[in-house]
Design a protein around this motif. Structure first.
Motif, mmCIF file in Angstrom:
data_model
loop_
_atom_site.group_PDB
_atom_site.id
_atom_site.type_symbol
_atom_site.label_atom_id
_atom_site.label_comp_id
_atom_site.label_asym_id
_atom_site.label_seq_id
_atom_site.Cartn_x
_atom_site.Cartn_y
_atom_site.Cartn_z
ATOM 1 N N THR A 2 0.843 -1.182 0.000
ATOM 2 C CA THR A 2 0.000 0.000 0.000
ATOM 3 C C THR A 2 0.882 1.237 0.000
ATOM 4 O O THR A 2 1.830 1.333 0.768
ATOM 5 C CB THR A 2 -0.901 0.024 1.250
ATOM 6 O OG1 THR A 2 -1.665 -1.183 1.276
ATOM 7 C CG2 THR A 2 -1.832 1.208 1.238
ATOM 8 N N ILE A 3 0.554 2.169 -0.864
ATOM 9 C CA ILE A 3 1.314 3.414 -0.925
ATOM 10 C C ILE A 3 0.656 4.411 0.017
ATOM 11 O O ILE A 3 -0.520 4.741 -0.129
ATOM 12 C CB ILE A 3 1.375 3.956 -2.355
ATOM 13 C CG1 ILE A 3 2.135 2.955 -3.231
ATOM 14 C CG2 ILE A 3 2.012 5.332 -2.396
ATOM 15 C CD1 ILE A 3 2.182 3.307 -4.682
ATOM 16 N N GLU A 4 1.422 4.838 0.997
ATOM 17 C CA GLU A 4 0.925 5.779 1.992
ATOM 18 C C GLU A 4 1.428 7.180 1.654
ATOM 19 O O GLU A 4 2.571 7.342 1.226
ATOM 20 C CB GLU A 4 1.419 5.387 3.388
ATOM 21 C CG GLU A 4 1.000 4.005 3.836
ATOM 22 C CD GLU A 4 -0.462 3.922 4.232
ATOM 23 O OE1 GLU A 4 -1.015 4.953 4.681
ATOM 24 O OE2 GLU A 4 -1.033 2.829 4.104
ATOM 25 N N PHE A 41 -6.779 5.760 -7.289
ATOM 26 C CA PHE A 41 -5.560 6.007 -8.052
ATOM 27 C C PHE A 41 -4.344 5.416 -7.349
ATOM 28 O O PHE A 41 -3.486 4.802 -7.992
ATOM 29 C CB PHE A 41 -5.333 7.500 -8.277
ATOM 30 C CG PHE A 41 -6.263 8.121 -9.276
ATOM 31 C CD1 PHE A 41 -6.770 7.408 -10.345
ATOM 32 C CD2 PHE A 41 -6.632 9.454 -9.137
ATOM 33 C CE1 PHE A 41 -7.618 8.005 -11.270
ATOM 34 C CE2 PHE A 41 -7.472 10.054 -10.052
ATOM 35 C CZ PHE A 41 -7.971 9.326 -11.133
ATOM 36 N N LEU A 42 -4.252 5.617 -6.046
ATOM 37 C CA LEU A 42 -3.102 5.102 -5.302
ATOM 38 C C LEU A 42 -3.055 3.577 -5.341
ATOM 39 O O LEU A 42 -1.991 2.991 -5.512
ATOM 40 C CB LEU A 42 -3.127 5.596 -3.857
ATOM 41 C CG LEU A 42 -2.794 7.074 -3.651
ATOM 42 C CD1 LEU A 42 -2.990 7.452 -2.187
ATOM 43 C CD2 LEU A 42 -1.387 7.393 -4.107
ATOM 44 N N GLU A 43 -4.213 2.938 -5.191
ATOM 45 C CA GLU A 43 -4.245 1.476 -5.193
ATOM 46 C C GLU A 43 -4.070 0.898 -6.592
ATOM 47 O O GLU A 43 -3.394 -0.111 -6.771
ATOM 48 C CB GLU A 43 -5.560 0.968 -4.597
ATOM 49 C CG GLU A 43 -5.643 1.125 -3.103
ATOM 50 C CD GLU A 43 -6.940 0.572 -2.521
ATOM 51 O OE1 GLU A 43 -7.624 -0.225 -3.207
ATOM 52 O OE2 GLU A 43 -7.270 0.932 -1.393
ATOM 53 N N VAL A 49 3.459 3.167 -11.076
ATOM 54 C CA VAL A 49 4.411 4.276 -11.007
ATOM 55 C C VAL A 49 5.580 3.899 -10.095
ATOM 56 O O VAL A 49 6.739 4.150 -10.428
ATOM 57 C CB VAL A 49 3.709 5.560 -10.509
ATOM 58 C CG1 VAL A 49 4.699 6.683 -10.295
ATOM 59 C CG2 VAL A 49 2.611 5.972 -11.484
ATOM 60 N N TYR A 50 5.268 3.271 -8.986
ATOM 61 C CA TYR A 50 6.303 2.862 -8.038
ATOM 62 C C TYR A 50 7.279 1.875 -8.687
ATOM 63 O O TYR A 50 8.499 2.041 -8.588
ATOM 64 C CB TYR A 50 5.643 2.217 -6.809
ATOM 65 C CG TYR A 50 6.611 1.705 -5.790
ATOM 66 C CD1 TYR A 50 7.155 2.551 -4.830
ATOM 67 C CD2 TYR A 50 6.986 0.368 -5.768
ATOM 68 C CE1 TYR A 50 8.051 2.086 -3.885
ATOM 69 C CE2 TYR A 50 7.885 -0.112 -4.835
ATOM 70 C CZ TYR A 50 8.407 0.755 -3.893
ATOM 71 O OH TYR A 50 9.300 0.283 -2.966
ATOM 72 N N ARG A 52 7.919 1.432 -11.841
ATOM 73 C CA ARG A 52 8.701 2.106 -12.879
ATOM 74 C C ARG A 52 9.833 2.906 -12.241
ATOM 75 O O ARG A 52 10.954 2.915 -12.724
ATOM 76 C CB ARG A 52 7.779 3.032 -13.686
ATOM 77 C CG ARG A 52 8.449 3.772 -14.816
ATOM 78 C CD ARG A 52 8.887 2.835 -15.913
ATOM 79 N NE ARG A 52 10.342 2.780 -15.916
ATOM 80 C CZ ARG A 52 11.065 1.886 -16.576
ATOM 81 N NH1 ARG A 52 10.491 0.957 -17.284
ATOM 82 N NH2 ARG A 52 12.367 1.919 -16.528
ATOM 83 N N ALA A 53 9.532 3.560 -11.118
ATOM 84 C CA ALA A 53 10.562 4.327 -10.414
ATOM 85 C C ALA A 53 11.665 3.406 -9.896
ATOM 86 O O ALA A 53 12.855 3.721 -10.009
ATOM 87 C CB ALA A 53 9.943 5.124 -9.271
ATOM 88 N N VAL A 54 11.288 2.254 -9.348
ATOM 89 C CA VAL A 54 12.277 1.294 -8.859
ATOM 90 C C VAL A 54 13.142 0.802 -10.015
ATOM 91 O O VAL A 54 14.370 0.716 -9.900
ATOM 92 C CB VAL A 54 11.594 0.107 -8.132
ATOM 93 C CG1 VAL A 54 12.582 -1.027 -7.877
ATOM 94 C CG2 VAL A 54 10.963 0.577 -6.826
ATOM 95 N N ALA A 55 12.524 0.496 -11.163
ATOM 96 C CA ALA A 55 13.280 0.047 -12.336
ATOM 97 C C ALA A 55 14.246 1.131 -12.813
ATOM 98 O O ALA A 55 15.391 0.834 -13.185
ATOM 99 C CB ALA A 55 12.328 -0.355 -13.457
ATOM 100 N N ASP A 56 13.794 2.390 -12.795
ATOM 101 C CA ASP A 56 14.665 3.491 -13.191
ATOM 102 C C ASP A 56 15.871 3.616 -12.257
ATOM 103 O O ASP A 56 17.005 3.824 -12.705
ATOM 104 C CB ASP A 56 13.901 4.817 -13.228
ATOM 105 C CG ASP A 56 12.932 4.912 -14.382
ATOM 106 O OD1 ASP A 56 12.997 4.069 -15.300
ATOM 107 O OD2 ASP A 56 12.089 5.842 -14.364
#
Length: 90
Positions: A2-4, A41-43, A49-50, A52-56
């Protein structure tokens, strides 16, 4: 996972969603509806998005690791090279 987000960020996001609907959809939505949309949107999109950011970040770190030998490389057996250079100067 879960993105907080912080309370302040949540308030700003809800206000932004409300404004977006008002300006682009010509429709006013309430605070509760905007909040529910934010949770959706967050779920639903947050992990995309998360990830993709980790892959970047992984890609960036890999490229830095590939360059580490260049950045920290030391020539081996340097003593005699320095010695020979001193002898040439004499």
């Amino acid at each position: 996972m879960t993105i907080e987000i912080s309370k302040e960020a949540r308030q700003q996001a809800v206000a932004s969603i409300e404004r977006y609907f008002l300006e682009n959809m010509e429709e006013k939505i309430g605070n509760i509806t905007a909040g529910a949309l934010l949770v959706f949107f967050l779920e639903e999109l947050g992990p995309l998005v998360y990830n993709r950011a980790v892959a970047d970040v992984q890609e960036r770190l890999q490229s830095r690791i590939m360059e580490i030998d260049i950045e920290v490389h030391e020539d081996e057996f340097p003593y005699w090279r320095k010695y020979d250079q001193r002898q040439k100067r004499k």
